[in-house]
Design a protein around this motif. Structure first.
Motif, PDB file in Angstrom:
ATOM      1  N   GLU A   1       2.912  -4.768   4.992  1.00  0.00           N
ATOM      2  CA  GLU A   1       2.884  -5.499   6.151  1.00  0.00           C
ATOM      3  C   GLU A   1       1.556  -5.722   6.604  1.00  0.00           C
ATOM      4  O   GLU A   1       1.312  -6.909   7.330  1.00  0.00           O
ATOM      5  N   CYS A   2       0.702  -5.019   6.340  1.00  0.00           N
ATOM      6  CA  CYS A   2      -0.983  -5.407   6.808  1.00  0.00           C
ATOM      7  C   CYS A   2      -1.939  -5.200   5.435  1.00  0.00           C
ATOM      8  O   CYS A   2      -2.495  -4.361   5.359  1.00  0.00           O
TER       9      CYS A   2
ATOM     10  N   LYS B   1       4.848  -0.364   4.775  1.00  0.00           N
ATOM     11  CA  LYS B   1       3.534  -0.401   5.824  1.00  0.00           C
ATOM     12  C   LYS B   1       2.407  -1.284   5.291  1.00  0.00           C
ATOM     13  O   LYS B   1       1.742  -1.872   6.047  1.00  0.00           O
TER      14      LYS B   1
ATOM     15  N   HIS C   1      12.523  -8.643  -1.026  1.00  0.00           N
ATOM     16  CA  HIS C   1      12.972  -8.416   0.543  1.00  0.00           C
ATOM     17  C   HIS C   1      14.240  -7.787   0.464  1.00  0.00           C
ATOM     18  O   HIS C   1      14.512  -6.914   1.188  1.00  0.00           O
TER      19      HIS C   1
END
Length: 491
Positions: A367-368, A364, A443
């Motif tokens: 992602e930011c 998470k 990934h």
């Protein structure tokens, strides 16, 4: 000898010839019409009428056409007749669909075939005859209407012809009434109740009728679409169902609900499955061999990842081993439980600590990322080496600041931040940097972890029957995903 001059004297010879020819032609046409109008078979007509009157005296019939002026009503009634409706002599109305509902298999205009493999019943043949009679009556009504519109009924011969067609239609209406009573009325002998066994063995039993009755006895399968999955869950997943029922009185604590991430239908389903998974992991780590395999596999995967990023894994291995040793101490476990509870961790299980708190929170954060990190990565004036170094420095600075704020300087979170100092810069560069090989590996690692989480929350992948079986399935899936990651890292 008398000489009569019927034409004027001043008429020319050619004009006389034309006038005489026209007069002669008109006379011949009149003689021919008079002769043809007298060629009716009088005896046959009267015999048919006498027979009709003797057999139908006192019978209630359809409102017949009593005068030539009523012919237009017959012509107008043809519209309703053409649409498939026929009026019975008693005033009742039946349609072609009504006929077919009583005797299936009858088709208008069709005749019974001698080569048919299934013989028609008497009722079917009777209904087919009624349909033919209805067509005949329609044609005769058309004939009556055409005669009334095209000829004057003031002449005695025309009036007699009109009454004869009326009588013919009355006879046909009577036949319609009799056939309706015979083939469609429930009081007919054709509607006698027969034993069910005889009906099944009767070769004349209509297959279409039996199929229609069978459809009435078969439930609509679409009614079970919503019930069937729930029924399967209740039967095949008793562990889950018991947990779901217990939630009404004992709510399940959870730090974060990740229903969308693991693809479950509702938050209640996520919580119930989460409780089952916690029990399965608790049962799984009672086996020391499983605990050792999980620790060794985690060390190997992270070491391979560092090697793929051209990093020395020595410091990471030292920190990793220190953390394992700390977790095995009784005081260390209780201290870890206190630290994690302050951060919202609700249960001391592998899922809550490693998968949910460490790995999913790290994904998470990736992602930011902070704005300072992205400013370094997106600066096109800096080289890739300088970007990677600057990215690592920014992450180390954040982690060291967090370490200084810890309540326990030698507790679980301190060891966790030490490991993160080795892994986090590499993961951040793998997701945001220009190294395509490292990006593909990072990934792939993330997708394997997410897929594993989705699998253990899936009724089709694991058995929510008893804790032991659920534990076996989770361990099997964990080994499969770990094997996939190791194969990818070694390729």
């Amino acid at each position: 000898m008398f000489n009569f001059n019927l034409l004027p004297a001043n008429v020319s010879t050619s004009q006389k010839v034309v006038m005489i020819s026209v007069t002669t032609g008109v006379a011949l046409l009149g003689i021919l019409a008079s002769y043809l109008s007298r060629r009716k078979i009088r005896p046959a007509r009267h015999a048919r009428l006498r027979g009709y009157n003797s057999t139908t005296s006192g019978r209630r019939t359809r409102n017949s056409i009593r005068s030539p002026n009523d012919a237009m009503s017959v012509a107008n009634s043809r519209a309703s007749v053409r649409s498939g409706r026929s009026i019975s002599p008693g005033g009742s109305v039946y349609t072609t669909t009504d006929v077919l509902s009583y005797a299936s298999g009858s088709t208008r205009g069709g005749a019974p075939s001698s080569h048919s493999s299934v013989p028609l019943t008497p009722q079917q043949l009777g209904v087919m005859g009624m349909e033919k009679l209805d067509d005949v009556i329609n044609i005769w009504e058309d004939a009556l209407a055409a005669h009334s519109l095209g000829n004057s009924t003031s002449h005695p011969e025309d009036a007699e012809f009109f009454r004869e067609i009326q009588n013919l239609l009355e006879v046909a209406y009577g036949l319609q009434e009799q056939s309706e009573l015979l083939f469609l009325d429930e009081r007919s002998c054709l509607f006698r109740t027969q034993p069910e066994v005889d009906q099944q063995l009767d070769p004349n039993f209509d297959s279409a009728e039996s199929f229609a009755s069978a459809l009435d006895q078969i439930a609509d399968l679409r009614e079970f679409e919503d019930f069937e999955p729930e029924n399967e869950v209740q039967i095949e997943n008793p562990l889950y169902m018991n947990t779901l029922k217990g939630m009404e009185t004992n709510p399940i604590p959870c730090r974060l609900i990740r229903s969308e991430l693991v693809h479950v239908a509702s938050d209640n389903e996520y919580l119930a499955k989460l409780h089952c998974i916690r029990l399965a992991f608790h049962h799984m780590f009672r086996d020391e061999n499983v605990s050792k395999w999980v620790a060794d596999t985690g060390r190997q995967i992270l070491t391979d990842l560092l090697c793929l990023g051209d990093k020395d894994p020595k410091d990471f291995i030292i920190c990793y081993e220190r953390m394992l040793a700390f977790m095995q101490e009784p005081l260390g476990w209780s201290q870890t439980e206190l630290e994690l509870s302050e951060r919202g961790v609700k249960a001391m299980t592998f899922f809550d600590i490693v998968l949910d708190f460490i790995i999913l929170d790290a994904f998470k954060d990736l992602e930011c990322p902070p704005g300072s990190v992205m400013a370094v990565v997106n600066n096109r004036f800096l080289s890739n080496g300088f970007k990677e170094t600057a990215l690592g420095t920014a992450i180390w600075s954040v982690l060291r600041t967090k370490k200084r704020m810890l309540k326990f300087s030698d507790g679980f979170m301190a060891y966790f931040y030490q490991i993160s100092e080795q892994i986090s810069p590499l993961m951040a560069w793998g997701f945001f940097g220009n190294d395509e090989n490292l990006k593909e590996v990072c990934h792939y690692f993330k997708s394997q972890v997410i897929d594993f989480l989705c699998d253990i929350f899936n009724f089709q992948k694991v058995r929510y029957t008893i804790v032991e079986e659920l534990s076996e399935d989770i361990l099997r899936l964990m080994k499969e995903r770990a094997s996939n990651i190791q194969i990818k890292f070694s390729a």
